[in-house]
Scaffold this motif. Structure first.
Motif, PDB file in Angstrom:
ATOM      1  N   ASN A 221       0.816  -1.201   0.000  1.00 44.19           N
ATOM      2  CA  ASN A 221       0.000   0.000   0.000  1.00 44.19           C
ATOM      3  C   ASN A 221       0.854   1.256   0.000  1.00 44.19           C
ATOM      4  N   ALA A 222       2.167   1.102   0.140  1.00 41.79           N
ATOM      5  CA  ALA A 222       3.070   2.254   0.160  1.00 41.79           C
ATOM      6  C   ALA A 222       3.182   2.824  -1.249  1.00 41.79           C
ATOM      7  N   PRO A 223       3.395   4.154  -1.352  1.00 36.56           N
ATOM      8  CA  PRO A 223       3.552   4.747  -2.673  1.00 36.56           C
ATOM      9  C   PRO A 223       4.840   4.254  -3.336  1.00 36.56           C
ATOM     10  N   ALA A 224       4.868   4.322  -4.645  1.00 36.43           N
ATOM     11  CA  ALA A 224       6.031   3.837  -5.402  1.00 36.43           C
ATOM     12  C   ALA A 224       7.262   4.657  -5.059  1.00 36.43           C
ATOM     13  N   ALA A 225       8.349   3.967  -4.762  1.00 35.19           N
ATOM     14  CA  ALA A 225       9.580   4.640  -4.359  1.00 35.19           C
ATOM     15  C   ALA A 225      10.347   5.180  -5.551  1.00 35.19           C
ATOM     16  N   THR A 226      10.073   4.688  -6.742  1.00 31.68           N
ATOM     17  CA  THR A 226      10.839   5.125  -7.895  1.00 31.68           C
ATOM     18  C   THR A 226      10.493   6.545  -8.315  1.00 31.68           C
ATOM     19  N   ALA A 227       9.346   7.050  -7.931  1.00 32.97           N
ATOM     20  CA  ALA A 227       8.938   8.382  -8.333  1.00 32.97           C
ATOM     21  C   ALA A 227       9.417   9.455  -7.353  1.00 32.97           C
ATOM     22  N   GLU A 228      10.043   9.059  -6.285  1.00 27.56           N
ATOM     23  CA  GLU A 228      10.458  10.022  -5.282  1.00 27.56           C
ATOM     24  C   GLU A 228      11.697  10.778  -5.718  1.00 27.56           C
ATOM     25  N   GLN A 229      11.803  12.019  -5.235  1.00 27.63           N
ATOM     26  CA  GLN A 229      12.980  12.823  -5.488  1.00 27.63           C
ATOM     27  C   GLN A 229      13.812  12.878  -4.226  1.00 27.63           C
ATOM     28  N   SER A 230      15.061  13.268  -4.385  1.00 26.20           N
ATOM     29  CA  SER A 230      15.936  13.384  -3.230  1.00 26.20           C
ATOM     30  C   SER A 230      15.577  14.632  -2.431  1.00 26.20           C
ATOM     31  N   ALA A 231      15.580  14.499  -1.132  1.00 27.79           N
ATOM     32  CA  ALA A 231      15.326  15.618  -0.240  1.00 27.79           C
ATOM     33  C   ALA A 231      16.646  16.038   0.396  1.00 27.79           C
ATOM     34  N   GLN A 232      16.828  17.324   0.595  1.00 27.77           N
ATOM     35  CA  GLN A 232      18.032  17.824   1.246  1.00 27.77           C
ATOM     36  C   GLN A 232      17.865  17.653   2.752  1.00 27.77           C
ATOM     37  N   TYR A 233      18.865  17.053   3.386  1.00 21.88           N
ATOM     38  CA  TYR A 233      18.796  16.763   4.816  1.00 21.88           C
ATOM     39  C   TYR A 233      19.080  18.007   5.628  1.00 21.88           C
ATOM     40  N   ASP A 234      18.303  18.218   6.657  1.00 26.66           N
ATOM     41  CA  ASP A 234      18.507  19.280   7.633  1.00 26.66           C
ATOM     42  C   ASP A 234      18.858  18.601   8.949  1.00 26.66           C
ATOM     43  N   TYR A 235      19.935  19.032   9.579  1.00 25.33           N
ATOM     44  CA  TYR A 235      20.417  18.344  10.778  1.00 25.33           C
ATOM     45  C   TYR A 235      19.456  18.431  11.959  1.00 25.33           C
ATOM     46  N   SER A 236      18.416  19.231  11.861  1.00 20.42           N
ATOM     47  CA  SER A 236      17.432  19.285  12.942  1.00 20.42           C
ATOM     48  C   SER A 236      16.350  18.210  12.778  1.00 20.42           C
TER      49      SER A 236
ATOM     50  N   ASP B 153      14.571  14.548  12.627  1.00 19.43           N
ATOM     51  CA  ASP B 153      14.660  13.208  13.196  1.00 19.43           C
ATOM     52  C   ASP B 153      14.286  12.238  12.088  1.00 19.43           C
ATOM     53  N   LEU B 154      15.196  11.328  11.777  1.00 15.78           N
ATOM     54  CA  LEU B 154      14.958  10.380  10.694  1.00 15.78           C
ATOM     55  C   LEU B 154      14.474   9.047  11.246  1.00 15.78           C
ATOM     56  N   ASP B 155      13.573   8.421  10.523  1.00 18.24           N
ATOM     57  CA  ASP B 155      13.059   7.098  10.849  1.00 18.24           C
ATOM     58  C   ASP B 155      13.688   6.128   9.846  1.00 18.24           C
ATOM     59  N   ILE B 156      14.845   5.583  10.180  1.00 21.08           N
ATOM     60  CA  ILE B 156      15.573   4.700   9.268  1.00 21.08           C
ATOM     61  C   ILE B 156      15.517   3.274   9.798  1.00 21.08           C
ATOM     62  N   ALA B 157      14.859   2.395   9.051  1.00 19.05           N
ATOM     63  CA  ALA B 157      14.814   0.991   9.424  1.00 19.05           C
ATOM     64  C   ALA B 157      15.919   0.213   8.724  1.00 19.05           C
ATOM     65  N   LYS B 158      16.230   0.600   7.463  1.00 20.30           N
ATOM     66  CA  LYS B 158      17.262  -0.104   6.702  1.00 20.30           C
ATOM     67  C   LYS B 158      17.879   0.856   5.689  1.00 20.30           C
ATOM     68  N   VAL B 159      19.204   0.916   5.671  1.00 19.91           N
ATOM     69  CA  VAL B 159      19.917   1.703   4.666  1.00 19.91           C
ATOM     70  C   VAL B 159      20.119   0.822   3.450  1.00 19.91           C
TER      71      VAL B 159
ATOM     72  N   TYR C  47      17.179   4.954   1.876  1.00 23.50           N
ATOM     73  CA  TYR C  47      16.811   4.141   3.030  1.00 23.50           C
ATOM     74  C   TYR C  47      15.325   3.847   3.035  1.00 23.50           C
ATOM     75  N   VAL C  48      14.940   2.889   3.864  1.00 17.99           N
ATOM     76  CA  VAL C  48      13.540   2.499   4.042  1.00 17.99           C
ATOM     77  C   VAL C  48      13.176   2.795   5.491  1.00 17.99           C
ATOM     78  N   ASP C  49      12.039   3.451   5.702  1.00 23.40           N
ATOM     79  CA  ASP C  49      11.624   3.754   7.068  1.00 23.40           C
ATOM     80  C   ASP C  49      10.859   2.579   7.674  1.00 23.40           C
ATOM     81  N   SER C  50      10.412   2.735   8.907  1.00 23.68           N
ATOM     82  CA  SER C  50       9.755   1.628   9.623  1.00 23.68           C
ATOM     83  C   SER C  50       8.405   1.246   9.019  1.00 23.68           C
ATOM     84  N   LYS C  51       7.845   2.104   8.159  1.00 23.41           N
ATOM     85  CA  LYS C  51       6.571   1.788   7.503  1.00 23.41           C
ATOM     86  C   LYS C  51       6.780   1.144   6.136  1.00 23.41           C
ATOM     87  N   GLY C  52       8.058   0.985   5.727  1.00 27.10           N
ATOM     88  CA  GLY C  52       8.359   0.368   4.450  1.00 27.10           C
ATOM     89  C   GLY C  52       8.435   1.333   3.287  1.00 27.10           C
ATOM     90  N   VAL C  53       8.422   2.627   3.554  1.00 24.22           N
ATOM     91  CA  VAL C  53       8.473   3.639   2.504  1.00 24.22           C
ATOM     92  C   VAL C  53       9.941   3.976   2.215  1.00 24.22           C
TER      93      VAL C  53
END
Length: 92
Positions: free
Chosen positions: A25-40, A42-48, A70-76
């Motif tokens: 049910n997660a949206p397709a990951a191939t259509a995502e763009q890269s986001a610029q990280y801000d050090y403030s 909090d990331l939800d990283i389940a697997k790099v 990476y993939v978060d805890s919801k599989g996105v």
């Protein structure tokens, strides 16, 4: 008599469903763009999945652009861009 029939039908359905593609049910990951990280953030990283970075041959200790998938805890799946020090630096 019912138990062996149940086992046989269960195995048939198991092998039949093994060839079907897994849908999510997660949206397709191939259509995502890269986001610029801000050090403030909090990331939800389940697997790099992958980390890549550019190098600067003129100054191997200079800051370089890097990208992490990476993939978060919801599989996105997510792509994240950030800046880090080059590999030749002594991190003390």
């Amino acid at each position: 008599m019912k138990f062996p029939l149940f086992v046989a039908l269960s195995l048939v359905s198991l092998f039949a469903s093994a060839n079907e593609p897994v849908t999510s049910n997660a949206p397709a990951a191939t259509a995502e763009q890269s986001a610029q990280y801000d050090y403030s953030e909090d990331l939800d990283i389940a697997k790099v999945v992958r980390v890549t970075s550019a190098s600067n041959p003129a100054n191997p200790c200079a800051p370089v652009k890097a990208q992490m998938e990476y993939v978060d805890s919801k599989g996105v799946a997510h792509k994240l861009e950030y800046t880090r020090l080059g590999d030749a630096c002594e991190h003390s």
